[in-house]
Write a protein that holds these residues in place. Structure first.
Motif, PDB file in Angstrom:
ATOM      1  N   GLU A 158      44.264 -25.100 -39.810  1.00  0.00           N
ATOM      2  CA  GLU A 158      44.260 -24.301 -38.996  1.00  0.00           C
ATOM      3  C   GLU A 158      43.412 -25.093 -37.865  1.00  0.00           C
ATOM      4  O   GLU A 158      41.894 -25.604 -38.017  1.00  0.00           O
ATOM      5  CB  GLU A 158      43.762 -23.659 -39.417  1.00  0.00           C
ATOM      6  N   ARG A 159      43.631 -24.578 -36.213  1.00  0.00           N
ATOM      7  CA  ARG A 159      42.895 -25.103 -35.721  1.00  0.00           C
ATOM      8  C   ARG A 159      42.174 -24.201 -35.424  1.00  0.00           C
ATOM      9  O   ARG A 159      42.009 -22.819 -35.457  1.00  0.00           O
ATOM     10  CB  ARG A 159      43.898 -25.365 -33.903  1.00  0.00           C
ATOM     11  N   PRO A 183      44.682 -32.945 -38.429  1.00  0.00           N
ATOM     12  CA  PRO A 183      46.033 -32.079 -37.988  1.00  0.00           C
ATOM     13  C   PRO A 183      46.429 -31.283 -39.220  1.00  0.00           C
ATOM     14  O   PRO A 183      47.456 -30.779 -39.412  1.00  0.00           O
ATOM     15  CB  PRO A 183      47.035 -33.290 -37.579  1.00  0.00           C
ATOM     16  N   THR A 190      43.533 -23.557 -28.655  1.00  0.00           N
ATOM     17  CA  THR A 190      42.918 -23.840 -29.581  1.00  0.00           C
ATOM     18  C   THR A 190      42.557 -24.864 -29.198  1.00  0.00           C
ATOM     19  O   THR A 190      43.027 -25.925 -28.758  1.00  0.00           O
ATOM     20  CB  THR A 190      43.748 -23.652 -31.199  1.00  0.00           C
ATOM     21  N   TYR A 191      41.322 -25.366 -30.711  1.00  0.00           N
ATOM     22  CA  TYR A 191      40.784 -26.753 -30.879  1.00  0.00           C
ATOM     23  C   TYR A 191      41.321 -27.838 -32.364  1.00  0.00           C
ATOM     24  O   TYR A 191      40.683 -27.192 -33.219  1.00  0.00           O
ATOM     25  CB  TYR A 191      39.001 -26.281 -30.461  1.00  0.00           C
ATOM     26  N   ASP A 192      40.678 -28.762 -32.514  1.00  0.00           N
ATOM     27  CA  ASP A 192      41.461 -29.596 -33.579  1.00  0.00           C
ATOM     28  C   ASP A 192      40.011 -29.392 -34.131  1.00  0.00           C
ATOM     29  O   ASP A 192      39.609 -30.948 -34.376  1.00  0.00           O
ATOM     30  CB  ASP A 192      42.349 -30.822 -33.219  1.00  0.00           C
ATOM     31  N   ARG A 245      45.645 -26.262 -27.472  1.00  0.00           N
ATOM     32  CA  ARG A 245      46.350 -26.302 -27.355  1.00  0.00           C
ATOM     33  C   ARG A 245      46.701 -24.134 -26.984  1.00  0.00           C
ATOM     34  O   ARG A 245      46.210 -23.731 -27.530  1.00  0.00           O
ATOM     35  CB  ARG A 245      47.338 -26.027 -28.493  1.00  0.00           C
ATOM     36  N   GLU A 258      48.223 -21.067 -27.782  1.00  0.00           N
ATOM     37  CA  GLU A 258      49.427 -20.930 -28.858  1.00  0.00           C
ATOM     38  C   GLU A 258      49.171 -18.743 -29.070  1.00  0.00           C
ATOM     39  O   GLU A 258      47.901 -18.447 -28.296  1.00  0.00           O
ATOM     40  CB  GLU A 258      48.463 -20.828 -30.542  1.00  0.00           C
TER      41      GLU A 258
END
Length: 190
Positions: free
Chosen positions: A124-125, A121, A115-117, A85, A87
């Motif tokens: 914070e990523r 969910p 960013t990475y998960d 993602r 951001e």
């Protein structure tokens, strides 16, 4: 020297030079960065390896190049299966002045993190990399100019190498042989 980003020594090495349109790769396997940032997150090591791509030019060139690098990096992380993602972010500047600097970075989208998960969910990523517009900040301080004599602008796109490796292992498993073939081929692991 313990630097917070592998690109920082580059500016001093180029002091007083014309850098119009030049690009440099810095860091890699031997490019260690150091950050004394309090964190319980295992993705946030105090010292880590970093790979960065730095480009100099006028403001428009540096900005366009940063945006193109962020998109290319986003596409790469997507193909690797890491579901990134993009951001808007800011560096962790400290103190009241630091808060103002961070607000300025966010207001101008000077820093875009990919960013990475890592933790689900509701958490914070984790940033795997970032694209940064420095404006003329470093170039002015080190006398780096365009062909016209005007101060240059710079940008960098950087990745935390260990973070990307851990994200790949977390996503695809500990056995590289079981990773998707397209990921293995892209990383020359097939």
């Amino acid at each position: 020297m313990m630097v917070s980003a592998c690109c920082h020594p580059l500016y001093a090495m180029l002091r007083g030079q014309q850098v119009d349109g030049q690009a440099y790769g810095v860091g890699g396997p031997g490019g260690f960065a150091f950050r004394h940032e309090p964190s319980k997150d295992p993705f946030r090591a105090v010292t880590f390896r970093q790979m960065e791509h730095v480009v100099f030019g006028d403001e428009a060139h540096a900005s366009r190049t940063r945006d193109r690098c962020v998109q290319t990096a986003f596409d790469l992380l997507t193909v690797l299966g890491l579901d990134p993602r993009a951001e808007v972010a800011s560096d962790p500047f400290f103190g009241r002045a630091g808060q103002l600097m961070g607000s300025g970075q966010q207001a101008t989208s000077a820093k875009i993190e990919l960013t990475y998960d890592a933790y689900g969910p509701d958490c914070e990523r984790v940033a795997l990399g970032s694209g940064n517009k420095h404006g003329g900040h470093f170039c002015h301080d080190f006398g780096l100019t365009l062909a016209s004599g005007e101060p240059a602008h710079s940008m960098c796109m950087g990745f935390g190498l260990e973070r990307v490796a851990v994200a790949l292992l977390q996503t695809h498993g500990m056995s590289v042989g079981s990773w998707p073939i397209d990921v293995r081929e892209l990383l020359d692991l097939a």
